[in-house]
Write an enzyme that holds these catalytic residues in place. Structure first.
Site, PDB file in Angstrom:
ATOM      1  CG  ASP A 878      -7.352  -0.972  -0.953  1.00  0.00           C
ATOM      2  OD1 ASP A 878      -6.467  -0.938  -1.836  1.00  0.00           O
ATOM      3  OD2 ASP A 878      -8.328  -0.204  -0.932  1.00  0.00           O
ATOM      4  CE  LYS A 947     -10.534   2.605   6.622  1.00  0.00           C
ATOM      5  NZ  LYS A 947     -10.963   2.635   5.208  1.00  0.00           N
ATOM      6  CG  ASP A1138      -2.313  -0.253   3.420  1.00  0.00           C
ATOM      7  OD1 ASP A1138      -2.561   0.764   2.746  1.00  0.00           O
ATOM      8  OD2 ASP A1138      -2.936  -0.539   4.457  1.00  0.00           O
TER       9      ASP A1138
END
Length: 1334
Positions: A878, A947, A1138
């Protein structure tokens, strides 16, 4: 056994697929005709000889060198004209952007030609279009061939008494094609149809037509040879329906070949006949398999003439399941004889017989309920499948009667009236009924509507499903060979010049073959879909009922009542009245409990074979159900750009990347599935599996609610949250039900997930309900379909992967391995006793994936040789805040690079924890000041809370978006009272955004540059449109207080932001002012947007969305590059944006590829290429100075370094006109050549003329507004008819004809800001970064 006629057709179809294709079957500008034989598996083509210039090029041995060279080349642009406003038209605009009326007329033609429904009407519309829309690109050769075929069939089947007239029409149309009058020319199908006409209507036939215009076989053969068309392609064409017709035409052409002295043609025809007659049938002589039977129960007594009972003879029937299987196997047998595609047969059956199988299952289950309920009515309780069967029976009968009534009523209307009969006749009523039921059931809970759906969405979806089914039927009946994924033996990689050209040639050849093999069909407009959908949904709502039972509390009597299964209602959303279709509460309740496999269409499911390669913008993925390569959202411009980029060969690697992603094999993790099923059937809450019955207590009503306003308000907020959570629980239960049913259906199978793109180039699986991009449960249920031995490094990465999934992902790799080894006992306990042990895995961030990894690790360690263990579990790599990684690389920002692991470090950086700690320090200061929410949140701001906000900051998240993100996290953590969540999240969002402010300064400068470019582009007008823009619009004054605009400048601002990714994909931002069309239906008045009617762009949305969309297009390019390189090097690959997945043993190789592709991408001058493209693409565009004089734009342009050169005369003229806004950015010079254009209107009696003065003026806006500008704002505020103007700041004065700036424009290229200065971070450093992707 197959009948004689069926066998003939079978052998003919089989032989056609085996016929050799000619060397130059297709002619394209890029010589696609010379494609290799592997372009598609079932149609062998001779391998070409490439031109010498290509053969001499040396293929680089290093894939990396080839990739770097490919990315550094000048990216080919796809440039199309800017769409015109809806009140203007031109031939060029019509060529690129088809209007809705034309699209509607083509759809009517398609429906009328289908099964010869109304050919005269189709002919009338066709002739009208040929006259009025000459050169219309949609009037292509396949439409002409469809009319030729229809005329011939009318003459032979439907109106033989008038055959002379129909044949004459066919000959006339054929001659037009031969002469090229309409710039449409004959194809192999054209000649096949005309040869069929000669066979049926020649003077010596049974149905002669005395017509001198009818071309004979010699003339036809001569013409097709002259056009380079192979006679074999003609004989193999789908227009020839029987073996007898094909055989006779081979004889006719052979005789003509002798007359014309063409021995090569004669030999080719001889070979075709031989293949057609001598292809072996693999099942020839194999006896039938005798089925298992049972004694059938007579449904009624049989009496003789005297009324005596006749003893029932023992009859045998095949049990339902076996009979269903035999029906399917009969189709498999037929498919095998037609095409040698045994591997594809199950997938074909899944797509072909979906509605037939659904009907059979519903019928069988309804019959079973009747049998069970004979002795016990309690067994006959509400069941979703039984209800659906009852609805289907009623709706089918209703639709049959309704369609007949519509057709009869429409026959009395004039020819110009809108008719629905042709469209409702395209698909049988039985399928229409099932489509309607399945689509409505599938939409339950969508669009934020609890236990229902939005009416407009329901009507559109049902209409689109009917359109898709019709097109799928057209595709099915032609038995088209499916292209394969086979690579040539001399494959040189995707990035070499030879490899790219080979890829393009193969795709073009296969696409041309598929196009020629399919019958022509037309796309439907949104309005047409809504109208068809409204008729079907209205009939469903009228006929679908359920029986509800309740007990009278007073008398204890059981009361029964028939109620509608669906009903229409309205609800208010953000102050707007929204029409919805709701499910009866009983139906909704059963929806979360019963099996849902009946409601799933194959286009919503994974595939059993590798998806069809992407050949075109709408050819790929599923075999028959048409899918688009890009998900267009009400934007015709996006589709047009993709079509033309495809035709130019600019997007070969994009299609190749989608093929790579779609060809990754998957299987269900049976161990995890068994656990999930056990939890599901228990009805308990576990992880993200919601309980069968909502298990949270309802808030207690306070005793002082009627006297204490605050207590009442708090109770109201808590009750509202409780009801919303309860509704969400039901919706989540339905969603999980879908996942489990699909997983159950694919147990033991290898499956594939076809992919397509969003408009930014990001890839997504097409099946929506169950895929690896889904939640933790979906990912935990999936494994790769192939396995690789772990090896020593793979075992290490499996342990690191487990630590990451558990949440221990910020230590270095050795610490993560140690974490797993320290918890090895917990790992074993989780794997062996997942529900009865200590449940360590439940505390993981991703519990289901964690459990799957625990089981995989235990199996490897217990296998005896862990390094040789064959592992199928995907292991992830990741990115760290991937958007910021791209920004840091683009700007060379060393500080930003260090925050997101681009730099070399001993342990991973964690930008989210860093921000969370910054926020905690600020909150601590606020606590000292007595801040209410600071006290509540002190010590509660974790990494997880901030986050999402940190991650989306670089994508342009707003304060409102950040507050909603944080509110969700606070609700999940349950750290503040429900009634305080809104206020606490608002406070925290402000603190988080302020802390982020300085952290990403490097990214901010690039964001500002992208935003300014987009804002200028959206304000620009093509030079040729400026005279029109200065005209006074012909609009009526709507209110006495409204001052009408004095020019059309805002109306002509139609330029979307368009750019090209490094792989050649054109990205078009779809943001335009909303204009909706009202469609009256039987259910309600529906407002829909028409993508064929573009309106002016929404400058604010174009500007704010461009930075995140551009970064998304970059990360999509990085992913595609990685996928292609992984395929080249033989790695299994999957991705979730991603997050890149492969086998544990391949992780280090994939990590190397990830870094190489990222470095290659960011070493290619991404921003420099973007700036160059803008100057090329918008080279003729000009920006009105009046558009940029107000608001913040001028100030931002000045800060970005924009300087404009103007002559002293022009500068003085601006000052004398009261315009001082531009003083700070104008450089006065009489020596340098400027680029200001002054365009003035001529006198009223004269045409508009353009006068250009060579001077350059800055497109910069002052934040100081003069008196004139304020007056202008008053005028502008009422310009749009009740429409909210969300970019008022930048639009002041655009419609003011009295302003001194109204006729002054500046070249867009002159005011595009310079690129931000790049930092000193070297992107090559990433090679040494362990934690770049980890």
């Amino acid at each position: 056994m197959l009948g004689v006629s069926a066998r003939r057709t079978t052998l003919l179809s089989y032989s056609r697929q085996c016929l050799p294709r000619p060397a130059r079957l297709y002619s394209t500008p890029t010589k696609a005709a010379n494609a290799p034989a592997t372009a598609f598996a079932q149609v062998p083509l001779p391998h070409p000889e490439y031109p010498s210039i290509l053969a001499q090029r040396e293929v680089p041995a290093n894939h990396l060198v080839a990739m770097n060279g490919f990315l550094k080349r000048r990216t080919p642009y796809t440039i199309l004209p800017t769409p015109l406003p809806d009140d203007r038209a031109s031939a060029l605009n019509s060529f690129y952007f088809t209007d809705s009326p034309t699209q509607d007329q083509l759809a009517v033609i398609d429906a009328c030609l289908h099964n010869l429904y109304d050919v005269p009407r189709a002919k009338q519309i066709f002739e009208q279009l040929r006259t009025t829309k000459s050169g219309e690109p949609l009037l292509e050769y396949r439409i002409y061939n469809s009319f030729l075929e229809a005329y011939i069939h009318m003459a032979f089947f439907k109106e033989p008494e008038d055959r002379t007239s129909w044949v004459e029409d066919a000959c006339h149309l054929y001659n037009l094609m031969e002469k090229g009058t309409d710039r449409v020319y004959p194809t192999a199908s054209t000649y096949a149809i005309m040869l069929l006409a000669w066979r049926r209507f020649n003077p010596e036939s049974d149905t002669p037509v005395n017509l001198s215009k009818l071309p004979n076989p010699t003339t036809l053969l001569s013409n097709l040879i002259e056009r380079g068309i192979s006679p074999t392609a003609v004989v193999a064409d789908r227009a020839l329906a029987t073996s007898e017709e094909a055989s006779d035409i081979i004889k006719l052409l052979s005789k003509s070949a002798v007359d014309l002295n063409h021995p090569r043609i004669l030999a080719e025809l001889g070979q075709a006949e031989y293949l057609g007659r001598h292809v072996p049938d693999p099942l020839e002589g194999v006896p039938e398999v005798k089925p298992v039977t049972r004694l059938a129960t007579p449904s009624e007594e049989i009496l003789d003439e005297n009324g005596n009972k006749i003893p029932a003879q023992s009859q045998e029937e095949v049990p339902f399941n076996l009979n269903n299987l035999r029906n399917h196997l009969a189709q498999v047998t037929l498919a095998r004889r037609i095409l040698p595609e045994d591997l594809a047969s199950r997938q074909k059956l899944l797509e072909e017989s979906v509605y037939d199988v659904a009907v059979e299952r519903l019928r069988h289950e309804a019959k079973l309920f009747d049998e069970l309920g004979l002795g016990n009515r309690e067994l006959h309780h509400a069941d979703l499948q039984k209800w659906m069967w009852d609805w289907h029976q009623k709706l089918k009968a209703r639709l049959e009667a309704e369609i007949k009534h519509i057709i009869t009523a429409e026959a009395k209307l004039n020819s110009q009236a809108q008719r629905m009969g042709p469209f409702l006749s395209l698909v049988k009523p039985e399928k229409l009924s099932l489509i309607t039921i399945l689509e409505i059931m599938r939409l339950q809970g969508s669009g934020g509507v609890t236990d229902g759906m939005k009416t407009a969405r329901a009507l559109l979806t049902v209409g689109r499903a009917v359109e898709n089914e019709y097109k799928a039927e057209m595709c099915k009946r032609n038995h088209i060979a499916i292209p394969s994924h086979t690579r040539t033996s001399d494959f040189t990689g995707y990035f070499t010049g030879l490899g790219y050209k080979d890829l393009h040639a193969r795709r073009m050849t296969a696409a041309k073959y598929m196009e020629d093999s399919e019958e022509w069909t037309s796309a439907w407009t949104q309005v047409l879909r809504v109208r068809v959908g409204s008729i079907l949904v209205d009939c469903l709502m009228d006929t679908a009922t359920i029986e509800r039972t309740a007990v009278d509390k007073r008398t204890n009597e059981e009361i029964k009542e028939n109620q509608p299964a669906f009903y229409h209602a309205y609800e208010y959303v953000r102050g707007q009245k929204l029409g919805v279709i709701r499910l009866n509460p009983v139906v909704s309740e059963r929806f979360a409990k019963d099996g849902l496999r009946t409601t799933l269409h194959p286009r919503h499911l994974p595939m059993l074979i590798k998806p069809k390669p992407w050949l075109n913008h709408n050819q790929g993925g599923y075999l028959y159900n048409q899918s688009a390569a890009m998900r267009f959202k009400d934007c015709q411009e996006q589709q047009t750009y993709l079509e033309h980029a495809t035709a130019l060969g600019n997007v070969e690697l994009v299609y190749a990347g989608l093929d790579v992603l779609g060809s990754t094999p998957w299987k269900i993790n049976r161990n995890i599935f068994d656990i999930v099923l056990k939890v599901w059937n228990s009805g308990e809450r576990l992880c993200k599996i919601p309980p069968a019955v909502y298990d949270q207590p309802e808030p207690e009503k306070p005793s002082n609610m009627n006297t204490d306003i605050k207590a009442k308000s708090v109770y109201g907020a808590r009750l509202k949250a409780y009801m919303q959570d309860k509704a969400n629980n039901h919706s989540d239960r339905c969603s999980v039900n879908y996942k489990i049913e699909i997983a159950r259906a694919f147990l033991g199978d290898t499956m594939y997930l076809p992919h397509n793109l969003d408009f930014r180039g990001r890839a997504y699986p097409i099946p929506p309900h169950f895929n690896h991009i889904g939640d933790d449960l979906s990912r935990g249920l999936l494994m790769f379909g192939d396995a690789q031995p772990l090896g020593e490094k793979g075992l290490r990465w499996l342990k690191i992967h487990l630590a990451n999934l558990y949440g221990f992902d910020k230590g270095n790799f050795d610490e993560r391995v140690k974490f797993v080894m320290d918890h090895l006992e917990d790992v074993y306990d989780s794997a062996e006793k997942p529900l009865d042990g200590n449940r360590w895995w439940l505390n993981a961030d991703d519990p289901w994936q964690c459990l799957a990894t625990c089981m995989e690790l235990r199996a490897a360690l217990e296998s005896g040789d862990p390094h040789a263990y064959m592992s199928s579990l995907p292991v992830h790599q990741d990115g760290t805040c991937n958007g910021l990684q791209h920004y840091a690389a683009l700007g060379g920002d060393a500080n930003g690079a260090a925050q997101v692991n681009l730099s070399v470090t001993d342990r991973p950086s964690d930008v989210y924890t860093y921000v969370a700690n910054m926020v905690e320090k600020v909150i601590a200061e606020d606590v000292k000041k007595g801040e209410k929410y600071a006290t509540m949140l002190s010590g509660q701001v974790s990494r997880k809370v901030v986050k999402q906000t940190v991650m989306t900051t670089v994508y342009g998240v707003t304060y409102i978006g950040a507050r909603e993100q944080i509110e969700k996290q606070l609700r999940d953590k349950n750290v503040v009272p429900e009634e305080e969540c809104w206020g606490a999240s608002a406070y925290l969002a402000k603190r988080v955004l302020s802390c982020i402010g300085d952290l990403f300064s490097g990214a901010k400068s690039i964001q500002v540059w992208l935003n300014l470019c987009a804002r200028l582009i959206s304000k620009s007008i093509p030079a040729e449109r400026i005279p029109d823009a200065l005209e006074a619009p012909k609009t009526k004054i709507q209110r006495s207080s409204t001052i009408p605009p004095k020019n059309r400048i805002r109306k002509e601002q139609m330029s979307s932001v368009v750019w090209t990714t490094p792989l050649g994909l054109p990205i078009v931002q779809p943001y335009r002012k909303t204009k909706r069309k009202q469609v009256m239906t039987a259910i309600q008045s529906v407002f829909i947007s028409d993508p064929n009617v573009p309106s002016e762009v929404n400058a604010v949305k174009q500007a704010s969305a461009f930075p995140p969309n551009f970064i998304h297009s970059l990360d999509a390019t990085h992913m595609m590059l990685t996928a292609l390189e992984c395929r080249t090097q033989g790695l299994t690959f999957a991705s979730v944006h991603d997050s890149y997945w492969t086998h544990a043993s391949s992780i280090e190789k994939m990590s190397e590829i990830i870094r190489d592709t990222f470095i290659a991408l960011h070493s290619s001058g991404v921003l420099e290429k973007l700036a160059a493209e803008f100057r090329t693409r918008y080279g003729s565009h000009k920006v009105p100075l009046e558009s940029i004089r107000s608001g913040k734009l001028l100030k931002n342009l000045q800060a970005a370094g924009v300087r404009i050169v103007a002559s002293s005369e022009q500068a003085n003229a601006l000052r004398l006109g009261g315009v001082s806004s531009f003083d700070n950015i104008i450089d006065v010079s009489d020596e340098k050549t400027g680029s200001i254009a002054q365009i003035s209107k001529a006198m009223e009696t004269e045409p508009t003329q353009t006068e250009t003065t060579q001077t350059e003026i800055p497109l910069v806006i002052s934040d100081k507004r003069g008196r004139r500008a304020k007056n202008v704002v008053k005028k502008v505020s009422a310009v749009k008819d009740g429409e909210e103007d969300d970019d008022d700041d930048d639009c002041a004065g655009e419609d003011d004809a009295d302003s001194v700036l109204v006729d002054k424009f500046v070249d867009l290229s002159a005011v595009l800001p310079p690129l931000p200065k790049k930092g000193d971070f070297d992107v090559e450093t990433i090679k040494k970064s362990q934690y770049f992707f980890s």
